[in-house]
Design an enzyme around this catalytic site. Structure first.
Site, PDB file in Angstrom:
ATOM      1  N   CYS A 118      41.993 -20.858 -18.730  1.00  0.00           N
ATOM      2  CA  CYS A 118      42.753 -21.259 -17.545  1.00  0.00           C
ATOM      3  C   CYS A 118      42.125 -20.637 -16.307  1.00  0.00           C
ATOM      4  CB  CYS A 118      44.216 -20.831 -17.670  1.00  0.00           C
ATOM      5  SG  CYS A 118      44.440 -19.040 -17.709  1.00  0.00           S
ATOM      6  N   ASP A 158      14.806 -40.244   9.398  1.00  0.00           N
ATOM      7  CA  ASP A 158      13.410 -40.279   9.820  1.00  0.00           C
ATOM      8  C   ASP A 158      12.906 -41.700   9.551  1.00  0.00           C
ATOM      9  OD1 ASP A 158      10.689 -39.409  10.376  1.00  0.00           O
ATOM     10  OD2 ASP A 158      10.403 -39.505   8.206  1.00  0.00           O
ATOM     11  N   CYS A 181       0.842  -1.200   0.000  1.00  0.00           N
ATOM     12  CA  CYS A 181       0.000   0.000   0.000  1.00  0.00           C
ATOM     13  C   CYS A 181       0.876   1.248   0.000  1.00  0.00           C
ATOM     14  CB  CYS A 181      -0.919   0.008   1.222  1.00  0.00           C
ATOM     15  SG  CYS A 181      -0.024   0.021   2.794  1.00  0.00           S
TER      16      CYS A 181
END
Length: 802
Positions: A81, A496, A14
């Site tokens: 290089c 897990d 805004c």
């Protein structure tokens, strides 16, 4: 430092945001003028010292309007290089709006992180081009640039070889066969021979050798010499000296009147040959990316009012219906609407067996259709497809600069200037202590030629390119290249349980007493629940084609269970804690299931427990092999799970895993991972395990085939097979070992041969290295590094993967 910087901002909503952002900007030291535009969410600031773009961006972030960042990819040609890559990075870092820049010699590209809206990719490419390296945004780059480079190198090599051959034969043939030398001088005067060599050598330097002069000399004039500068200086020094000996011999002492045209020419030939072999090897190094791109068909059969017609893939939009013929590749990601066929998804999962696809099943672009026809509706196109995201991940990993590269960067920053100083000191030393000017010239040119840092520049990026490409072929995606180095140092992997070591799809395994009536009641209640265990009960009832009644007054209690009215009866299902009145004889049965690693669900009708159901999440076939493979690699394993201790312990016993922590919430997993540091990786499903993935030294996410865009992880296992975690560690260790081998060779080669080229062995009866041998050794050093890196293409996965 002063100038104008333009940013793109997040968080603008805004007019008050505009005013606040402008106040923040004008309050910063050095900012003289600020303007914020809500329409395009941009901010522009004019500043003088002590203001910097970084300090302005930090102030905006603190105020809640972070500056967007984006990564621009540039194609960069002409880097030869490590000094070249350093030059490109310094040029880009000096441009306004650039946060960081990484140039990759092996991939011939630069990855530039910029403040969004502050820099134009075309302007960045122009800055690189002005520095002597042809550059353009990657999307504008010539897709055939590599083939054009190869064709140019082959043409120049053949021309240089043909022009050099007569000179090499007349000069070196005389050394090998004195009779030939006497015959040649008797037939053609020496000045005539030298004149012929002058013309041919000049042609070699002017045509096939022009690439070294036009790049090396300007770089030298800019004070940023590179490999081309060393070659240009060495060959020009030999050519100029030889030209003076040919046309102005009186300027040189009698013993120094000799020519080195053949040395300058052979140097050009050998370096061109080395670059050609290097380009061919780079092509093989990037074969993984090329192979992935080739999986994407160019056209597809699109449904139209006139029937099926072939169209370009780029014109297809989401929602389109496509026909996938037998034996054709699936063009894009989508859902099957008609037909049935077996689809080979090995490129995603590594599984050799095709997967049957029917209406409602998802298909992935790039996979191979079997013998049936499919009609699919497109859901993702362009960069949103799984294949495009895989390619992007591999390209990002291949462009990464590992921490080990920092040492190379610091050395190569000064390497070429130091070599030039060493060459000058070598010439001066030989003039003072040696036999004369000719020997001094040979020593100086040899130092210049043999010290080209090509191998140093290739040592790290080519290993990364080959290693990450091979990893992708094995179903392991390194989302961030830095994880390659970190993962090699991991000594503990925490898994897990659900969806990682187990299938993540609970199934009903037991029911006591066996009763279809009780199963109907249980399924009726569980049909209203979204819990995975509830779905297992419902699927079991559906598999028996039981008629599931409707329910009323359904209520679920988190952590306990669910209850509802079914056919006029109050039916409750859940854990033991849901039944304070006691479980009766079913408690022993439930405890027996728990010991087996199964979750007991008790069923009560009108307040009386009538039976117990057992639901289990099966261990993945590769889980035990993954734990064993990690042990063989010297890596300890642990399991962190939110499941009940008895269930977790039963799974751990099956996997022969002793380190188990159960009943853990996400925060507890994070604390456990932190306690295991340093050297810990966490393997999870990438969704509920995101905090632990982010906390670990390396987060490894299980991808489940198409779920690969997991932001919390550095590594993604596409197949979902936990053995791929061991493969990822094996790849990372192999890549890091390969890099160390390359660096030892590159540095050791220069450390050992520069003194030899300078002639330190001559006083002790040793040889003086000729410029031609120096050029051959320099070219072969790069080829050796590339060949060593290409060995990574033969890496095998752990266990039976792939």
């Amino acid at each position: 430092m002063s100038g104008t910087i333009r940013f793109k901002l997040d968080g603008m909503s805004c007019a008050s945001c505009v005013a606040r952002a402008e106040r923040v900007l004008t309050a910063q030291p050095g900012v003289t003028k600020a303007r914020v535009n809500l329409a395009d969410e941009s901010a522009e600031a004019e500043f003088d010292a002590p203001g910097t773009p970084e300090s302005i961006a930090e102030a905006l972030a603190r105020a809640g309007y972070p500056v967007r960042q984006e990564v621009v990819q540039l194609s960069v040609e002409g880097m030869t290089c490590a000094s070249c890559t350093g030059r490109v990075e310094r040029v880009l870092a000096a441009q306004p709006g650039v946060i960081a820049a990484q140039a990759n010699l092996a991939a011939r590209r630069a990855s530039v992180t910029i403040w969004s809206g502050s820099a134009d990719p075309v302007d960045l490419a122009s800055a690189v081009s002005r520095a002597g390296f042809a550059s353009m945004p990657m999307e504008s780059a010539d897709p055939d640039a590599r083939s054009h480079e190869m064709a140019g190198l082959k043409r120049d090599l053949w021309l240089a070889g043909l022009l050099t051959l007569p000179v090499f034969v007349t000069e070196m043939g005389g050394h090998l066969m004195p009779s030939f030398h006497h015959w040649l001088l008797h037939t053609v005067p020496q000045q005539g021979l030298w004149g012929m060599q002058f013309l041919l050598a000049t042609a070699v330097l002017a045509i096939p050798g022009r690439r070294f002069l036009t790049k090396g000399l300007p770089a030298l004039m800019r004070g940023a010499p590179d490999m081309n500068s060393l070659v240009a200086l060495g060959t020009l020094a030999a050519w100029i000296y030889s030209s003076v000996a040919t046309f102005l011999p009186d300027l040189l002492p009698a013993h120094a009147q000799t020519v080195y045209f053949e040395a300058a020419m052979v140097i050009i030939v050998l370096i061109l040959a080395g670059r050609l072999m290097e380009a061919q090897a780079r092509g093989r190094a990037g074969a993984a990316i090329s192979g992935l791109i080739e999986l994407r068909p160019a056209n597809a059969m699109l449904e139209s009012p006139e029937g099926w017609r072939e169209v370009a893939l780029s014109s297809i939009q989401p929602g389109a219906r496509l026909l996938v013929r037998p034996g054709a590749r699936v063009p894009l990601d989508g859902v099957v609407e008609e037909g049935q066929s077996a689809v080979d998804e090995a490129m995603l999962t590594g599984e050799a067996l095709p997967v049957t696809k029917s209406p409602g099943d998802r298909v992935t672009g790039g996979t191979m259709n079997g013998t049936g026809s499919l009609v699919m509706r497109v859901t993702e196109v362009g960069r949103d497809t799984v294949l495009s995201r895989i390619i992007a991940m591999v390209e990002e990993a291949q462009s990464a600069k590992l921490p080990v590269q920092a040492l190379v960067d610091r050395i190569t920053l000064w390497f070429v200037p130091v070599v030039m100083v060493l060459a000058a000191l070598t010439v001066a030393t030989w003039l003072i202590l040696g036999p004369g000017l000719a020997e001094a010239l040979v020593a100086g040119v040899s130092v210049l030629i043999i010290a080209c840092p090509c191998a140093m520049g290739l040592a790290t990026p080519v290993s990364i390119m080959v290693g990450t490409g091979r990893a992708a072929e094995l179903g392991v995606l390194f989302r961030r290249g830095e994880a390659l180095q970190t993962l090699a140092q991991v000594r503990r992997v925490a898994f897990d349980k659900t969806g990682t070591l187990t299938e993540g799809k609970p199934v009903l395994t037991d029911m006591k007493p066996l009763s279809q009536h009780l199963l109907r009641l249980a399924a009726a209640v569980e049909a209203q629940s979204e819990h995975p265990l509830a779905q297992a009960v419902l699927q079991a009832a559906q598999a028996q084609d039981l008629q599931i009644p409707t329910v009323s007054q359904f209520r679920a209690t988190i952590g306990h269970g669910a209850e509802a009215m079914v056919e006029g009866q109050h039916v409750a299902l859940g854990a033991a804690r849901m039944f304070p009145q006691g479980l009766g004889p079913w408690q022993i049965e439930g405890e027996g299931f728990a010991v087996q690693g199964k979750t007991p669900i008790y069923l009560a009708v009108d307040g009386k427990v009538m039976g117990v159901l057992a639901v289990a999440d099966k261990v993945k076939p590769g889980a035990a092999a993954a734990i064993s493979a990690l042990k063989d690699l010297g890596v300890a394993s642990a399991m962190l799970t939110g499941d009940a201790p008895r269930v977790a312990q039963a799974i751990a016993s099956e996997l022969r895993l002793s380190d188990v922590q159960a009943g853990m919430l996400p925060g507890g997993k994070v604390a456990a991972v932190e306690a295991m540091k340093p050297g810990v990786a966490f393997v999870g499903d990438g969704i509920n395990d995101a905090p632990a993935l982010a906390a670990a030294d390396v987060g490894i996410a299980i991808g489940h085939g198409t779920d690969i865009a997991i932001e919390a992880a550095e590594v993604v296992l596409v197949s979902g097979d936990p053995r791929a975690a061991a493969t990822a560690i094996k790849v990372s260790r192999s890549v890091m070992r390969n890099i160390r081998e390359n660096l030892v060779w590159a540095f050791g080669y220069n450390v050992a041969l520069i003194p030899v080229a300078a002639g330190v062995l001559v006083p002790f009866g040793g040889p003086q290295l000729s410029p031609m041998l120096g050029a051959a050794a320099m070219a072969l050093s790069s080829v050796f590094v590339l060949a060593n890196a290409l060995r990574l293409r033969r890496l095998k996965p752990v266990g039976d993967l792939g």
